[in-house]
Design an enzyme around this catalytic site. Sequence first.
Site, PDB file in Angstrom:
ATOM      1  N   GLU A  91       0.823  -1.211   0.000  1.00 30.30           N
ATOM      2  CA  GLU A  91       0.000   0.000   0.000  1.00 30.30           C
ATOM      3  C   GLU A  91       0.856   1.259   0.000  1.00 30.30           C
ATOM      4  OE1 GLU A  91      -3.076   0.052  -0.547  1.00 30.30           O
ATOM      5  OE2 GLU A  91      -3.872  -1.903   0.015  1.00 30.30           O
TER       6      GLU A  91
ATOM      7  N   ASP B  89      -4.708  -9.681  -8.314  1.00 24.78           N
ATOM      8  CA  ASP B  89      -5.233  -8.815  -9.372  1.00 24.78           C
ATOM      9  C   ASP B  89      -4.187  -7.913 -10.016  1.00 24.78           C
ATOM     10  OD1 ASP B  89      -5.113  -7.645  -6.855  1.00 24.78           O
ATOM     11  OD2 ASP B  89      -6.842  -6.354  -7.159  1.00 24.78           O
TER      12      ASP B  89
ATOM     13  N   GLU C 266     -18.589  -6.939  -1.276  1.00 22.90           N
ATOM     14  CA  GLU C 266     -17.224  -7.452  -1.264  1.00 22.90           C
ATOM     15  C   GLU C 266     -17.156  -8.903  -1.752  1.00 22.90           C
ATOM     16  OE1 GLU C 266     -13.786  -5.641   0.130  1.00 22.90           O
ATOM     17  OE2 GLU C 266     -15.130  -5.105  -1.511  1.00 22.90           O
TER      18      GLU C 266
ATOM     19  N   GLU D 287     -12.933  -0.774  -9.337  1.00 26.46           N
ATOM     20  CA  GLU D 287     -12.647  -1.689 -10.450  1.00 26.46           C
ATOM     21  C   GLU D 287     -13.695  -1.658 -11.558  1.00 26.46           C
ATOM     22  OE1 GLU D 287      -9.889  -2.515  -7.405  1.00 26.46           O
ATOM     23  OE2 GLU D 287     -12.089  -2.449  -7.257  1.00 26.46           O
TER      24      GLU D 287
END
Length: 469
Positions: free
Chosen positions: A75, A210, A303, A323
Amino acid sequence: AHAFPADELRPLSCDGRRVRERGDLDAILGNYSLTLVDALDSLVVFRRYEDFREAVQHIVEKVSFDVDIEVSTFEANIRLLGGLLSGHQHADALLQGYEGGLLDKAVDLADRLTKAFETQTGLPTSRINLRKGVPEDAAAAVTVAEAGSFLLEFGVLSQLTDDWKYYRLAKRSMQAFWSRRSSLGLIGTAVNTNTGQFQDTQSTTGPGQDSFYEYLLKGYILFDDLELLDMYWHAHSAIEQHHAFEGFTYTVDMFKGVMSNTHLSPLSCVWASLQVLAGDVAGGLRSVLYWYGIWSKNNALPEVFDTKTEAPTSARDSPLRPELAEAVFYLSMALPGDPTVLGIASNLISALGTQSRVKCGFAALADVTTKRLDDRMDSYFLSETLVYLYLAVAPPGDVQQALPWPLGSVVFSTEGHMFPLRRDGAAADPSREGMYPGAADGAPMLTCEAPSPFERVAVQHRCQTKYIL
Protein backbone atom coordinates in the site's frame (compact mmCIF):
# COMPACT_ATOMS: atom_id res chain seq x y z
CA ALA A 1 -11.69 21.07 5.01
CA HIS A 2 -12.86 18.34 7.39
CA ALA A 3 -9.80 16.06 7.76
CA PHE A 4 -6.66 17.92 6.62
CA PRO A 5 -3.88 16.96 7.24
CA ALA A 6 -5.02 13.54 8.47
CA ASP A 7 -4.50 10.42 6.38
CA GLU A 8 -8.17 9.74 5.71
CA LEU A 9 -11.57 11.37 6.07
CA ARG A 10 -14.25 9.87 8.27
CA PRO A 11 -17.24 11.13 6.28
CA LEU A 12 -19.92 10.51 8.91
CA SER A 13 -17.91 11.92 11.81
CA CYS A 14 -16.69 14.83 9.66
CA ASP A 15 -13.13 14.53 10.94
CA GLY A 16 -9.86 12.82 10.15
CA ARG A 17 -8.84 9.25 10.92
CA ARG A 18 -5.78 9.63 13.12
CA VAL A 19 -5.74 6.44 15.19
CA ARG A 20 -5.22 2.86 14.07
CA GLU A 21 -8.28 0.98 15.27
CA ARG A 22 -9.35 -1.36 12.42
CA GLY A 23 -6.49 -3.86 12.18
CA ASP A 24 -5.14 -4.46 8.67
CA LEU A 25 -7.43 -1.79 7.23
CA ASP A 26 -5.26 0.80 8.97
CA ALA A 27 -1.91 -0.73 8.01
CA ILE A 28 -1.19 2.16 5.62
CA LEU A 29 -1.91 4.98 8.07
CA GLY A 30 1.13 6.94 9.23
CA ASN A 31 0.16 10.59 9.66
CA TYR A 32 1.73 11.65 6.36
CA SER A 33 -1.38 13.09 4.64
CA LEU A 34 -2.08 9.85 2.81
CA THR A 35 -5.19 10.94 0.91
CA LEU A 36 -3.59 14.20 -0.18
CA VAL A 37 -0.56 12.35 -1.60
CA ASP A 38 -2.71 9.65 -3.16
CA ALA A 39 -5.04 12.13 -4.89
CA LEU A 40 -2.48 14.68 -6.14
CA ASP A 41 -3.05 14.02 -9.83
CA SER A 42 -6.82 13.88 -9.24
CA LEU A 43 -6.64 17.60 -8.44
CA VAL A 44 -5.19 18.14 -11.91
CA VAL A 45 -7.89 16.04 -13.59
CA PHE A 46 -10.57 18.15 -11.90
CA ARG A 47 -8.66 21.37 -12.72
CA ARG A 48 -8.13 22.31 -9.09
CA TYR A 49 -4.75 23.81 -9.94
CA GLU A 50 -4.43 26.13 -6.95
CA ASP A 51 -5.32 23.27 -4.61
CA PHE A 52 -2.72 21.19 -6.43
CA ARG A 53 -0.06 23.85 -5.91
CA GLU A 54 -0.88 24.12 -2.21
CA ALA A 55 -0.90 20.34 -1.82
CA VAL A 56 2.52 20.03 -3.43
CA GLN A 57 3.88 22.75 -1.15
CA HIS A 58 2.45 21.07 1.94
CA ILE A 59 3.87 17.66 1.05
CA VAL A 60 7.30 19.03 0.22
CA GLU A 61 7.51 21.10 3.39
CA LYS A 62 5.57 19.08 5.98
CA VAL A 63 5.42 15.39 5.06
CA SER A 64 8.12 13.02 6.30
CA PHE A 65 8.50 9.26 6.01
CA ASP A 66 11.15 9.06 8.71
CA VAL A 67 8.65 7.60 11.17
CA ASP A 68 8.91 4.60 13.49
CA ILE A 69 5.82 2.85 12.23
CA GLU A 70 5.06 -0.46 10.53
CA VAL A 71 3.08 -0.15 7.30
CA SER A 72 1.90 -2.28 4.40
CA THR A 73 4.78 -2.31 1.90
CA PHE A 74 2.38 -2.79 -0.99
CA GLU A 75 0.00 0.00 0.00
CA ALA A 76 2.86 2.40 0.71
CA ASN A 77 4.14 1.74 -2.78
CA ILE A 78 0.94 2.11 -4.76
CA ARG A 79 -0.63 4.93 -2.74
CA LEU A 80 2.31 7.00 -1.47
CA LEU A 81 5.17 6.36 -3.89
CA GLY A 82 2.83 6.32 -6.87
CA GLY A 83 1.15 9.53 -5.74
CA LEU A 84 4.50 11.28 -5.29
CA LEU A 85 5.79 10.20 -8.71
CA SER A 86 2.67 11.15 -10.63
CA GLY A 87 2.41 14.36 -8.63
CA HIS A 88 6.04 15.17 -9.47
CA GLN A 89 5.52 14.70 -13.19
CA HIS A 90 2.41 16.88 -13.16
CA ALA A 91 4.06 19.53 -11.00
CA ASP A 92 7.09 19.58 -13.29
CA ALA A 93 4.80 20.25 -16.24
CA LEU A 94 2.39 22.71 -14.62
CA LEU A 95 3.99 24.60 -11.72
CA GLN A 96 6.44 27.41 -12.31
CA GLY A 97 9.29 27.39 -9.83
CA TYR A 98 8.80 23.74 -8.88
CA GLU A 99 12.20 22.31 -7.96
CA GLY A 100 11.54 18.57 -7.73
CA GLY A 101 10.68 18.26 -4.05
CA LEU A 102 8.18 15.45 -4.64
CA LEU A 103 10.81 13.39 -6.45
CA ASP A 104 13.15 13.82 -3.50
CA LYS A 105 10.40 12.51 -1.22
CA ALA A 106 9.82 9.60 -3.62
CA VAL A 107 13.49 8.57 -3.56
CA ASP A 108 13.54 8.73 0.24
CA LEU A 109 10.39 6.58 0.52
CA ALA A 110 11.52 4.07 -2.13
CA ASP A 111 14.85 3.55 -0.39
CA ARG A 112 12.95 2.71 2.78
CA LEU A 113 10.68 0.27 0.91
CA THR A 114 13.56 -1.52 -0.84
CA LYS A 115 14.66 -2.92 2.53
CA ALA A 116 11.61 -5.19 2.34
CA PHE A 117 13.25 -6.99 -0.61
CA GLU A 118 16.19 -8.14 1.54
CA THR A 119 14.91 -11.71 1.87
CA GLN A 120 16.30 -15.09 0.80
CA THR A 121 14.06 -15.14 -2.28
CA GLY A 122 14.15 -11.45 -3.18
CA LEU A 123 10.41 -11.30 -2.56
CA PRO A 124 9.45 -8.34 -0.37
CA THR A 125 7.87 -8.78 3.03
CA SER A 126 4.31 -7.60 3.41
CA ARG A 127 5.23 -5.17 6.22
CA ILE A 128 8.06 -2.68 6.64
CA ASN A 129 8.98 -0.26 9.39
CA LEU A 130 9.70 2.98 7.60
CA ARG A 131 12.56 3.83 9.97
CA LYS A 132 13.92 0.46 11.09
CA GLY A 133 13.33 -1.82 8.11
CA VAL A 134 11.84 -5.31 8.20
CA PRO A 135 10.21 -6.02 11.59
CA GLU A 136 11.73 -8.90 13.53
CA ASP A 137 8.34 -10.62 13.73
CA ALA A 138 7.40 -9.96 10.09
CA ALA A 139 5.18 -12.65 8.60
CA ALA A 140 6.86 -14.83 5.99
CA ALA A 141 3.73 -15.06 3.85
CA VAL A 142 3.10 -12.47 1.15
CA THR A 143 0.52 -12.43 -1.62
CA VAL A 144 1.34 -12.21 -5.29
CA ALA A 145 -0.30 -8.79 -5.54
CA GLU A 146 1.59 -7.49 -2.51
CA ALA A 147 5.00 -8.63 -3.76
CA GLY A 148 4.46 -8.42 -7.52
CA SER A 149 2.99 -4.93 -7.95
CA PHE A 150 5.98 -2.61 -7.65
CA LEU A 151 7.04 -2.42 -11.28
CA LEU A 152 5.22 0.71 -12.43
CA GLU A 153 6.20 2.85 -9.46
CA PHE A 154 9.76 1.52 -9.17
CA GLY A 155 10.16 1.65 -12.94
CA VAL A 156 9.02 5.26 -13.22
CA LEU A 157 11.39 6.16 -10.38
CA SER A 158 14.21 4.49 -12.32
CA GLN A 159 13.31 6.51 -15.40
CA LEU A 160 13.30 9.77 -13.49
CA THR A 161 16.53 9.14 -11.56
CA ASP A 162 18.34 6.98 -14.15
CA ASP A 163 18.97 4.50 -11.34
CA TRP A 164 17.65 1.14 -12.50
CA LYS A 165 18.10 -0.74 -9.23
CA TYR A 166 14.45 -0.06 -8.43
CA TYR A 167 13.18 -1.52 -11.71
CA ARG A 168 15.36 -4.61 -11.33
CA LEU A 169 14.13 -5.30 -7.80
CA ALA A 170 10.50 -5.04 -8.85
CA LYS A 171 10.92 -7.15 -11.98
CA ARG A 172 12.91 -9.84 -10.16
CA SER A 173 10.00 -10.22 -7.76
CA MET A 174 7.55 -10.70 -10.63
CA GLN A 175 9.86 -13.22 -12.28
CA ALA A 176 10.11 -15.16 -9.02
CA PHE A 177 6.36 -15.76 -9.06
CA TRP A 178 6.23 -16.51 -12.76
CA SER A 179 9.03 -19.09 -12.50
CA ARG A 180 6.96 -20.96 -9.90
CA ARG A 181 3.80 -21.24 -12.03
CA SER A 182 2.14 -24.62 -12.45
CA SER A 183 2.10 -26.69 -15.64
CA LEU A 184 -1.27 -25.05 -16.36
CA GLY A 185 0.39 -21.63 -16.38
CA LEU A 186 -1.34 -20.61 -13.15
CA ILE A 187 0.13 -19.17 -9.96
CA GLY A 188 -1.09 -19.36 -6.37
CA THR A 189 -2.07 -16.49 -4.11
CA ALA A 190 0.46 -16.48 -1.26
CA VAL A 191 4.11 -17.50 -1.06
CA ASN A 192 6.70 -17.85 1.70
CA THR A 193 9.38 -15.18 1.29
CA ASN A 194 12.02 -17.45 2.84
CA THR A 195 11.42 -20.64 0.88
CA GLY A 196 9.60 -19.39 -2.22
CA GLN A 197 6.97 -22.11 -1.79
CA PHE A 198 3.30 -21.32 -2.32
CA GLN A 199 1.33 -21.40 0.91
CA ASP A 200 -2.00 -20.76 -0.83
CA THR A 201 -2.42 -22.57 -4.13
CA GLN A 202 -5.67 -20.90 -5.10
CA SER A 203 -5.39 -18.97 -8.37
CA THR A 204 -7.55 -15.91 -8.95
CA THR A 205 -7.79 -12.59 -10.77
CA GLY A 206 -9.11 -11.06 -7.56
CA PRO A 207 -7.77 -10.48 -4.03
CA GLY A 208 -4.12 -11.34 -3.71
CA GLN A 209 -3.33 -11.49 -7.43
CA ASP A 210 -5.23 -8.82 -9.37
CA SER A 211 -2.56 -6.14 -9.79
CA PHE A 212 0.16 -8.69 -10.66
CA TYR A 213 -1.45 -9.34 -14.04
CA GLU A 214 -2.21 -5.65 -14.41
CA TYR A 215 1.46 -4.75 -13.96
CA LEU A 216 2.65 -7.34 -16.47
CA LEU A 217 0.62 -5.72 -19.24
CA LYS A 218 0.94 -2.10 -18.15
CA GLY A 219 4.64 -2.63 -17.45
CA TYR A 220 5.14 -3.65 -21.05
CA ILE A 221 3.20 -0.65 -22.33
CA LEU A 222 5.12 1.79 -20.13
CA PHE A 223 8.64 0.34 -20.39
CA ASP A 224 8.68 -1.53 -23.73
CA ASP A 225 9.87 -4.67 -21.93
CA LEU A 226 8.97 -7.55 -24.25
CA GLU A 227 9.54 -10.19 -21.58
CA LEU A 228 6.63 -8.70 -19.61
CA LEU A 229 4.41 -8.92 -22.67
CA ASP A 230 5.38 -12.57 -23.19
CA MET A 231 4.60 -13.35 -19.56
CA TYR A 232 1.30 -11.51 -19.78
CA TRP A 233 0.06 -13.33 -22.89
CA HIS A 234 0.85 -16.72 -21.39
CA ALA A 235 -0.98 -15.70 -18.19
CA HIS A 236 -3.88 -14.26 -20.20
CA SER A 237 -4.29 -17.51 -22.13
CA ALA A 238 -4.21 -19.61 -18.95
CA ILE A 239 -6.80 -17.40 -17.25
CA GLU A 240 -9.16 -17.43 -20.20
CA GLN A 241 -8.85 -21.22 -20.36
CA HIS A 242 -9.12 -22.12 -16.68
CA HIS A 243 -10.70 -19.18 -14.83
CA ALA A 244 -13.23 -17.73 -17.26
CA PHE A 245 -16.83 -18.87 -17.28
CA GLU A 246 -19.40 -16.74 -19.08
CA GLY A 247 -18.54 -13.17 -18.10
CA PHE A 248 -16.66 -13.87 -14.87
CA THR A 249 -13.29 -15.24 -13.78
CA TYR A 250 -13.60 -17.63 -10.85
CA THR A 251 -11.01 -18.87 -8.35
CA VAL A 252 -9.46 -22.22 -9.30
CA ASP A 253 -6.75 -24.56 -7.99
CA MET A 254 -3.41 -23.64 -9.62
CA PHE A 255 -2.50 -27.30 -10.22
CA LYS A 256 -5.89 -28.74 -11.23
CA GLY A 257 -7.65 -25.77 -12.85
CA VAL A 258 -10.83 -26.78 -10.98
CA MET A 259 -13.20 -24.08 -9.72
CA SER A 260 -12.87 -23.66 -5.95
CA ASN A 261 -16.16 -21.90 -5.26
CA THR A 262 -18.78 -19.65 -6.80
CA HIS A 263 -17.72 -16.52 -4.90
CA LEU A 264 -16.76 -13.34 -6.74
CA SER A 265 -14.86 -10.30 -5.47
CA PRO A 266 -15.21 -6.94 -7.25
CA LEU A 267 -11.40 -6.90 -7.44
CA SER A 268 -11.75 -9.57 -10.13
CA CYS A 269 -13.43 -6.97 -12.33
CA VAL A 270 -9.93 -5.71 -13.16
CA TRP A 271 -9.86 -8.49 -15.74
CA ALA A 272 -12.40 -6.56 -17.82
CA SER A 273 -10.00 -3.61 -17.98
CA LEU A 274 -7.14 -5.87 -19.04
CA GLN A 275 -9.28 -7.46 -21.74
CA VAL A 276 -9.90 -4.04 -23.26
CA LEU A 277 -6.27 -2.96 -22.89
CA ALA A 278 -5.13 -6.17 -24.59
CA GLY A 279 -7.46 -5.54 -27.54
CA ASP A 280 -10.37 -7.83 -26.67
CA VAL A 281 -12.99 -5.11 -26.50
CA ALA A 282 -15.86 -7.54 -27.06
CA GLY A 283 -14.64 -9.66 -24.15
CA GLY A 284 -14.26 -6.59 -21.95
CA LEU A 285 -17.77 -5.46 -22.82
CA ARG A 286 -19.16 -8.88 -21.99
CA SER A 287 -17.39 -8.91 -18.62
CA VAL A 288 -18.61 -5.42 -17.73
CA LEU A 289 -22.20 -6.31 -18.61
CA TYR A 290 -22.05 -9.34 -16.35
CA TRP A 291 -20.56 -7.33 -13.48
CA TYR A 292 -23.08 -4.57 -14.07
CA GLY A 293 -25.80 -7.20 -13.72
CA ILE A 294 -24.56 -7.98 -10.21
CA TRP A 295 -24.21 -4.28 -9.45
CA SER A 296 -27.82 -3.68 -10.56
CA LYS A 297 -29.21 -6.01 -7.91
CA ASN A 298 -28.28 -3.53 -5.14
CA ASN A 299 -26.85 -0.56 -7.04
CA ALA A 300 -23.51 -1.52 -5.53
CA LEU A 301 -21.02 -4.37 -5.62
CA PRO A 302 -20.67 -6.29 -2.33
CA GLU A 303 -17.22 -7.45 -1.26
CA VAL A 304 -18.24 -11.04 -2.01
CA PHE A 305 -21.11 -12.19 -4.25
CA ASP A 306 -22.12 -15.83 -4.59
CA THR A 307 -23.39 -16.66 -8.07
CA LYS A 308 -24.84 -19.94 -6.79
CA THR A 309 -27.20 -18.28 -4.33
CA GLU A 310 -27.38 -15.10 -6.45
CA ALA A 311 -26.81 -12.98 -3.34
CA PRO A 312 -24.04 -11.35 -1.33
CA THR A 313 -22.30 -13.48 1.29
CA SER A 314 -21.80 -12.20 4.84
CA ALA A 315 -19.18 -9.83 3.35
CA ARG A 316 -21.81 -7.47 2.02
CA ASP A 317 -20.07 -4.15 2.54
CA SER A 318 -19.09 -1.99 -0.45
CA PRO A 319 -16.11 0.32 0.23
CA LEU A 320 -16.44 2.52 -2.88
CA ARG A 321 -14.06 0.34 -4.92
CA PRO A 322 -12.98 1.52 -8.39
CA GLU A 323 -12.65 -1.69 -10.45
CA LEU A 324 -16.01 -1.56 -12.27
CA ALA A 325 -15.64 2.19 -12.85
CA GLU A 326 -12.16 1.59 -14.24
CA ALA A 327 -13.38 -1.04 -16.69
CA VAL A 328 -16.17 1.29 -17.83
CA PHE A 329 -13.57 4.02 -18.38
CA TYR A 330 -11.46 1.78 -20.63
CA LEU A 331 -14.58 0.82 -22.58
CA SER A 332 -15.41 4.51 -23.01
CA MET A 333 -11.96 5.00 -24.55
CA ALA A 334 -12.36 2.01 -26.88
CA LEU A 335 -16.02 2.76 -27.74
CA PRO A 336 -16.29 6.57 -27.58
CA GLY A 337 -19.84 7.81 -27.32
CA ASP A 338 -21.32 4.32 -26.92
CA PRO A 339 -24.75 4.77 -25.28
CA THR A 340 -24.56 1.50 -23.31
CA VAL A 341 -21.22 2.40 -21.76
CA LEU A 342 -22.30 5.97 -21.03
CA GLY A 343 -25.52 4.69 -19.49
CA ILE A 344 -23.67 2.37 -17.12
CA ALA A 345 -21.28 5.15 -16.09
CA SER A 346 -24.18 7.54 -15.48
CA ASN A 347 -25.97 5.00 -13.30
CA LEU A 348 -22.84 4.36 -11.24
CA ILE A 349 -22.47 8.09 -10.69
CA SER A 350 -26.13 8.53 -9.78
CA ALA A 351 -25.98 5.72 -7.22
CA LEU A 352 -22.99 7.32 -5.52
CA GLY A 353 -24.96 10.54 -5.19
CA THR A 354 -28.09 8.92 -3.76
CA GLN A 355 -26.51 6.25 -1.54
CA SER A 356 -23.10 7.46 -0.39
CA ARG A 357 -23.08 11.26 -0.60
CA VAL A 358 -23.12 12.79 2.87
CA LYS A 359 -22.45 16.25 4.24
CA CYS A 360 -18.69 15.79 4.59
CA GLY A 361 -17.88 13.49 1.68
CA PHE A 362 -18.83 10.02 0.44
CA ALA A 363 -19.42 7.13 2.82
CA ALA A 364 -18.89 3.47 2.02
CA LEU A 365 -21.79 1.08 2.39
CA ALA A 366 -21.59 -1.20 5.40
CA ASP A 367 -24.36 -3.35 3.90
CA VAL A 368 -25.46 -3.18 0.26
CA THR A 369 -28.85 -4.69 1.07
CA THR A 370 -29.88 -2.27 3.82
CA LYS A 371 -27.80 0.74 2.59
CA ARG A 372 -26.37 1.21 6.07
CA LEU A 373 -23.38 3.53 5.81
CA ASP A 374 -19.85 3.07 7.12
CA ASP A 375 -17.70 5.90 8.48
CA ARG A 376 -15.09 5.20 5.84
CA MET A 377 -13.79 6.90 2.69
CA ASP A 378 -10.55 5.26 1.56
CA SER A 379 -7.99 7.37 -0.26
CA TYR A 380 -8.48 5.35 -3.44
CA PHE A 381 -11.98 6.77 -3.79
CA LEU A 382 -10.47 10.15 -4.70
CA SER A 383 -7.48 8.79 -6.61
CA GLU A 384 -9.41 6.20 -8.63
CA THR A 385 -13.17 5.82 -8.37
CA LEU A 386 -14.19 9.44 -8.92
CA VAL A 387 -11.51 9.98 -11.56
CA TYR A 388 -12.50 6.97 -13.67
CA LEU A 389 -16.19 7.86 -13.52
CA TYR A 390 -15.49 11.46 -14.50
CA LEU A 391 -13.21 10.47 -17.37
CA ALA A 392 -15.83 8.02 -18.66
CA VAL A 393 -18.44 10.76 -19.14
CA ALA A 394 -16.46 14.01 -19.49
CA PRO A 395 -16.21 15.69 -22.91
CA PRO A 396 -12.79 14.81 -24.39
CA GLY A 397 -12.00 18.48 -24.89
CA ASP A 398 -12.42 19.22 -21.19
CA VAL A 399 -10.12 16.37 -20.25
CA GLN A 400 -7.47 17.42 -22.73
CA GLN A 401 -7.50 20.99 -21.44
CA ALA A 402 -6.97 19.73 -17.89
CA LEU A 403 -3.97 17.46 -18.49
CA PRO A 404 -0.46 18.36 -19.66
CA TRP A 405 -0.42 15.31 -21.99
CA PRO A 406 -2.96 13.36 -24.08
CA LEU A 407 -5.09 10.96 -22.06
CA GLY A 408 -4.34 8.21 -24.58
CA SER A 409 -0.62 8.42 -23.82
CA VAL A 410 -1.07 7.84 -20.09
CA VAL A 411 -0.72 4.54 -18.21
CA PHE A 412 -2.79 4.30 -15.03
CA SER A 413 -1.29 2.49 -12.07
CA THR A 414 -3.34 0.10 -9.96
CA GLU A 415 -4.06 3.11 -7.72
CA GLY A 416 -5.16 5.30 -10.64
CA HIS A 417 -1.98 7.38 -10.82
CA MET A 418 -1.16 8.70 -14.26
CA PHE A 419 2.26 7.98 -15.75
CA PRO A 420 2.86 9.46 -19.22
CA LEU A 421 4.54 7.29 -21.83
CA ARG A 422 8.10 8.24 -22.66
CA ARG A 423 9.34 7.91 -26.24
CA ASP A 424 12.69 9.64 -25.74
CA GLY A 425 14.79 6.52 -25.47
CA ALA A 426 14.56 6.42 -21.68
CA ALA A 427 11.67 3.97 -21.44
CA ALA A 428 13.45 0.84 -20.37
CA ASP A 429 16.43 -0.39 -18.37
CA PRO A 430 19.43 0.00 -20.70
CA SER A 431 21.10 -3.06 -19.21
CA ARG A 432 18.40 -5.26 -20.83
CA GLU A 433 19.48 -4.63 -24.40
CA GLY A 434 21.74 -7.67 -24.58
CA MET A 435 19.07 -10.01 -23.22
CA TYR A 436 16.02 -8.57 -24.95
CA PRO A 437 17.22 -6.63 -28.00
CA GLY A 438 13.74 -6.33 -29.46
CA ALA A 439 12.58 -4.41 -26.42
CA ALA A 440 14.84 -1.46 -27.11
CA ASP A 441 13.60 -0.73 -30.62
CA GLY A 442 10.55 -1.49 -32.69
CA ALA A 443 8.52 -3.04 -29.89
CA PRO A 444 4.98 -3.95 -30.98
CA MET A 445 2.21 -1.71 -29.74
CA LEU A 446 -1.11 -3.14 -28.61
CA THR A 447 -4.05 -2.05 -30.70
CA CYS A 448 -7.77 -2.30 -30.11
CA GLU A 449 -10.56 -2.80 -32.61
CA ALA A 450 -14.16 -1.96 -31.81
CA PRO A 451 -16.58 -4.88 -31.99
CA SER A 452 -18.34 -5.30 -35.31
CA PRO A 453 -22.15 -5.03 -35.31
CA PHE A 454 -22.31 -8.84 -35.42
CA GLU A 455 -19.96 -9.17 -32.43
CA ARG A 456 -21.93 -6.60 -30.45
CA VAL A 457 -25.21 -8.45 -31.03
CA ALA A 458 -23.53 -11.73 -30.08
CA VAL A 459 -22.13 -10.26 -26.86
CA GLN A 460 -25.43 -8.73 -25.83
CA HIS A 461 -27.23 -12.00 -26.61
CA ARG A 462 -24.82 -14.04 -24.48
CA CYS A 463 -25.28 -11.62 -21.61
CA GLN A 464 -29.04 -12.13 -21.40
CA THR A 465 -28.71 -14.39 -18.36
CA LYS A 466 -30.03 -14.23 -14.83
CA TYR A 467 -27.25 -11.76 -13.96
CA ILE A 468 -28.45 -9.13 -16.43
CA LEU A 469 -31.56 -7.24 -15.43
